[in-house]
Design a protein around this motif. Structure first.
Motif, PDB file in Angstrom:
ATOM      1  N   GLY A 116       0.555   2.891  -1.031  1.00 56.64           N
ATOM      2  CA  GLY A 116       1.058   3.197   0.283  1.00 56.64           C
ATOM      3  C   GLY A 116       0.415   4.454   0.855  1.00 56.64           C
ATOM      4  N   MET A 117       0.186   5.425   0.001  1.00 58.02           N
ATOM      5  CA  MET A 117      -0.383   6.686   0.462  1.00 58.02           C
ATOM      6  C   MET A 117      -1.810   6.478   0.977  1.00 58.02           C
ATOM      7  N   LEU A 118      -2.608   5.690   0.270  1.00 56.32           N
ATOM      8  CA  LEU A 118      -3.975   5.423   0.719  1.00 56.32           C
ATOM      9  C   LEU A 118      -3.991   4.749   2.084  1.00 56.32           C
ATOM     10  N   PHE A 119      -3.082   3.816   2.264  1.00 56.46           N
ATOM     11  CA  PHE A 119      -3.040   3.096   3.528  1.00 56.46           C
ATOM     12  C   PHE A 119      -2.737   4.022   4.690  1.00 56.46           C
ATOM     13  N   ASN A 120      -1.834   4.949   4.484  1.00 60.14           N
ATOM     14  CA  ASN A 120      -1.331   5.734   5.607  1.00 60.14           C
ATOM     15  C   ASN A 120      -2.027   7.069   5.820  1.00 60.14           C
ATOM     16  N   LEU A 121      -2.636   7.641   4.795  1.00 60.44           N
ATOM     17  CA  LEU A 121      -3.206   8.968   4.929  1.00 60.44           C
ATOM     18  C   LEU A 121      -4.706   8.985   5.208  1.00 60.44           C
ATOM     19  N   PHE A 122      -5.462   8.200   4.486  1.00 58.81           N
ATOM     20  CA  PHE A 122      -6.899   8.392   4.448  1.00 58.81           C
ATOM     21  C   PHE A 122      -7.704   7.560   5.434  1.00 58.81           C
ATOM     22  N   PHE A 123      -7.124   6.531   5.996  1.00 62.45           N
ATOM     23  CA  PHE A 123      -7.899   5.659   6.874  1.00 62.45           C
ATOM     24  C   PHE A 123      -7.151   5.378   8.161  1.00 62.45           C
ATOM     25  N   SER A 124      -7.893   5.075   9.206  1.00 62.10           N
ATOM     26  CA  SER A 124      -7.258   4.691  10.464  1.00 62.10           C
ATOM     27  C   SER A 124      -6.679   3.284  10.327  1.00 62.10           C
ATOM     28  N   SER A 125      -5.835   2.941  11.265  1.00 58.60           N
ATOM     29  CA  SER A 125      -5.092   1.685  11.151  1.00 58.60           C
ATOM     30  C   SER A 125      -5.966   0.436  11.275  1.00 58.60           C
ATOM     31  N   PHE A 156      -5.552  -6.083  -5.404  1.00 60.10           N
ATOM     32  CA  PHE A 156      -5.878  -6.677  -4.106  1.00 60.10           C
ATOM     33  C   PHE A 156      -4.678  -7.461  -3.573  1.00 60.10           C
ATOM     34  N   SER A 157      -4.045  -8.232  -4.461  1.00 57.71           N
ATOM     35  CA  SER A 157      -2.870  -9.020  -4.068  1.00 57.71           C
ATOM     36  C   SER A 157      -1.722  -8.117  -3.626  1.00 57.71           C
ATOM     37  N   PHE A 158      -1.457  -7.064  -4.398  1.00 59.22           N
ATOM     38  CA  PHE A 158      -0.367  -6.150  -4.047  1.00 59.22           C
ATOM     39  C   PHE A 158      -0.660  -5.436  -2.732  1.00 59.22           C
ATOM     40  N   ALA A 159      -1.917  -5.073  -2.513  1.00 56.88           N
ATOM     41  CA  ALA A 159      -2.305  -4.389  -1.274  1.00 56.88           C
ATOM     42  C   ALA A 159      -2.161  -5.313  -0.065  1.00 56.88           C
ATOM     43  N   ILE A 160      -2.471  -6.583  -0.243  1.00 58.59           N
ATOM     44  CA  ILE A 160      -2.305  -7.541   0.851  1.00 58.59           C
ATOM     45  C   ILE A 160      -0.830  -7.697   1.194  1.00 58.59           C
ATOM     46  N   VAL A 161       0.014  -7.760   0.163  1.00 51.83           N
ATOM     47  CA  VAL A 161       1.456  -7.848   0.409  1.00 51.83           C
ATOM     48  C   VAL A 161       1.915  -6.638   1.215  1.00 51.83           C
ATOM     49  N   TYR A 162       1.447  -5.456   0.829  1.00 57.19           N
ATOM     50  CA  TYR A 162       1.823  -4.247   1.571  1.00 57.19           C
ATOM     51  C   TYR A 162       1.272  -4.272   2.997  1.00 57.19           C
ATOM     52  N   ALA A 163       0.025  -4.702   3.162  1.00 54.68           N
ATOM     53  CA  ALA A 163      -0.581  -4.744   4.495  1.00 54.68           C
ATOM     54  C   ALA A 163       0.150  -5.717   5.415  1.00 54.68           C
ATOM     55  N   LYS A 223       5.913  -2.807   3.794  1.00 55.47           N
ATOM     56  CA  LYS A 223       6.958  -2.264   2.922  1.00 55.47           C
ATOM     57  C   LYS A 223       6.443  -2.186   1.493  1.00 55.47           C
ATOM     58  N   LEU A 224       6.437  -0.982   0.958  1.00 53.44           N
ATOM     59  CA  LEU A 224       5.966  -0.773  -0.405  1.00 53.44           C
ATOM     60  C   LEU A 224       6.872  -1.463  -1.420  1.00 53.44           C
ATOM     61  N   GLN A 225       8.149  -1.601  -1.083  1.00 52.27           N
ATOM     62  CA  GLN A 225       9.095  -2.269  -1.980  1.00 52.27           C
ATOM     63  C   GLN A 225       8.661  -3.694  -2.304  1.00 52.27           C
ATOM     64  N   ASN A 226       8.071  -4.378  -1.343  1.00 49.91           N
ATOM     65  CA  ASN A 226       7.624  -5.756  -1.582  1.00 49.91           C
ATOM     66  C   ASN A 226       6.491  -5.800  -2.594  1.00 49.91           C
ATOM     67  N   SER A 227       5.561  -4.860  -2.506  1.00 52.89           N
ATOM     68  CA  SER A 227       4.476  -4.797  -3.490  1.00 52.89           C
ATOM     69  C   SER A 227       5.018  -4.455  -4.870  1.00 52.89           C
ATOM     70  N   ILE A 228       5.976  -3.547  -4.924  1.00 49.44           N
ATOM     71  CA  ILE A 228       6.596  -3.179  -6.195  1.00 49.44           C
ATOM     72  C   ILE A 228       7.308  -4.386  -6.798  1.00 49.44           C
ATOM     73  N   ALA A 229       8.003  -5.163  -5.971  1.00 54.18           N
ATOM     74  CA  ALA A 229       8.697  -6.355  -6.458  1.00 54.18           C
ATOM     75  C   ALA A 229       7.717  -7.378  -7.024  1.00 54.18           C
ATOM     76  N   VAL A 230       6.592  -7.588  -6.334  1.00 55.22           N
ATOM     77  CA  VAL A 230       5.580  -8.532  -6.836  1.00 55.22           C
ATOM     78  C   VAL A 230       4.995  -8.007  -8.151  1.00 55.22           C
ATOM     79  N   HIS A 231       4.799  -6.704  -8.247  1.00 51.25           N
ATOM     80  CA  HIS A 231       4.286  -6.096  -9.476  1.00 51.25           C
ATOM     81  C   HIS A 231       5.271  -6.307 -10.626  1.00 51.25           C
ATOM     82  N   ILE A 232       6.560  -6.120 -10.378  1.00 54.84           N
ATOM     83  CA  ILE A 232       7.588  -6.334 -11.402  1.00 54.84           C
ATOM     84  C   ILE A 232       7.599  -7.790 -11.848  1.00 54.84           C
ATOM     85  N   ILE A 233       7.511  -8.707 -10.907  1.00 53.02           N
ATOM     86  CA  ILE A 233       7.497 -10.135 -11.243  1.00 53.02           C
ATOM     87  C   ILE A 233       6.269 -10.472 -12.080  1.00 53.02           C
ATOM     88  N   THR A 234       5.108  -9.934 -11.706  1.00 55.94           N
ATOM     89  CA  THR A 234       3.882 -10.175 -12.466  1.00 55.94           C
ATOM     90  C   THR A 234       4.012  -9.660 -13.893  1.00 55.94           C
TER      91      THR A 234
END
Length: 78
Positions: free
Chosen positions: A1-10, A44-51, A55-66
């Motif tokens: 989430g931090m990479l998405f919001n801090l380092f690059f434009s939208s 890549f899959s988790f980042a797409i879910v976040y994009a 919501k970072l929670q959705n990526s975390i949930a997919v990570h937990i399921i994996t």
């Protein structure tokens, strides 16, 4: 989430996804190139879910399921 919001434009979503997936793979330490590429794909899959959801929670949930599927598979195969 931090990479998405801090380092690059939208408007640079693909760069954000690629960089975060490589960092994800690097932090998980695959011992072989194949292992590393598996982690890149997962990141890549988790980042797409976040994009898509924003919501970072959705990526975390997919990570937990994996992780749960991998853990159960290890117990079943042994």
């Amino acid at each position: 989430g931090m990479l998405f919001n801090l380092f690059f434009s939208s408007n640079k979503t693909l760069i954000k996804i690629c960089l975060s997936s490589i960092l994800f793979a690097s932090s998980h330490g695959g011992n072989t190139i194949f292992g590393f590429l598996i982690y890149v794909f997962m990141g890549f899959s988790f980042a797409i879910v976040y994009a898509k959801t924003g919501k970072l929670q959705n990526s975390i949930a997919v990570h937990i399921i994996t992780n749960a599927v991998a853990t159960v598979s290890i117990f079943i195969l042994n």
